[in-house]
Design a protein around this motif. Structure first.
Motif, short mmCIF file in Angstrom:
data_model
loop_
_atom_site.label_atom_id
_atom_site.label_comp_id
_atom_site.label_asym_id
_atom_site.label_seq_id
_atom_site.Cartn_x
_atom_site.Cartn_y
_atom_site.Cartn_z
N LYS A 180 0.87 -1.24 -0.11
CA LYS A 180 -0.16 -0.09 0.08
C LYS A 180 0.88 1.20 -0.04
O LYS A 180 0.51 2.37 -0.16
N THR A 181 2.09 0.99 0.12
CA THR A 181 2.96 2.21 -0.05
C THR A 181 3.17 2.63 -1.53
O THR A 181 3.13 1.93 -2.42
N ALA A 182 3.67 4.09 -1.45
CA ALA A 182 3.74 4.41 -2.91
C ALA A 182 5.05 4.08 -3.54
O ALA A 182 5.90 3.76 -2.67
N SER A 183 4.86 3.84 -4.78
CA SER A 183 6.29 3.16 -5.56
C SER A 183 7.29 4.40 -5.54
O SER A 183 6.98 5.65 -5.40
N GLY A 184 8.42 4.22 -6.12
CA GLY A 184 9.36 5.18 -6.13
C GLY A 184 9.16 6.16 -6.98
O GLY A 184 9.25 7.25 -7.02
N TRP A 185 8.74 5.65 -8.16
CA TRP A 185 8.04 6.63 -9.04
C TRP A 185 7.14 7.58 -8.99
O TRP A 185 6.90 8.98 -9.07
N GLU A 186 6.02 7.06 -7.93
CA GLU A 186 4.99 7.97 -7.61
C GLU A 186 5.45 8.86 -6.49
O GLU A 186 5.15 10.20 -6.71
N ARG A 187 6.45 8.54 -5.43
CA ARG A 187 7.06 9.62 -4.65
C ARG A 187 7.86 10.54 -5.46
O ARG A 187 7.75 11.67 -5.33
N TYR A 188 8.64 10.04 -6.39
CA TYR A 188 9.49 11.24 -7.46
C TYR A 188 8.58 12.18 -8.05
O TYR A 188 8.74 13.09 -8.20
N GLY A 189 7.59 11.67 -8.58
CA GLY A 189 6.50 12.38 -9.37
C GLY A 189 5.87 13.40 -8.17
O GLY A 189 5.61 14.70 -8.68
#
Length: 74
Positions: A3-12
């Protein structure tokens, strides 16, 4: 599935947050946020008064600047 945000989602999210911060800073430097700040001031200090429309505000603002020149690039 995590359920945690992926690396790309956090980066975006960081990029979009940084971009919003930059745009807000740039609008402040250029004075583009003057009408919004005027409306906020009017609401806080004169809630019963009708604020100027945006067109009338900018006309008044430009007249004031012409009568009171200050150090500015243009």
């Amino acid at each position: 599935m995590s359920k945690t945000a992926s690396g790309w989602e956090r980066y975006g999210s960081r990029i979009s947050g940084g971009w919003r911060g930059f745009v807000g800073y740039f609008e402040g430097v250029m004075g583009a946020d003057a009408y919004r700040r005027y409306l906020e001031h009017q609401q806080r200090t004169h809630p019963d008064a009708e604020p100027l429309g945006e067109r009338a505000f900018w006309r008044d603002h430009m007249d004031w600047q012409d009568k009171n020149p200050q150090g500015r690039c243009c």
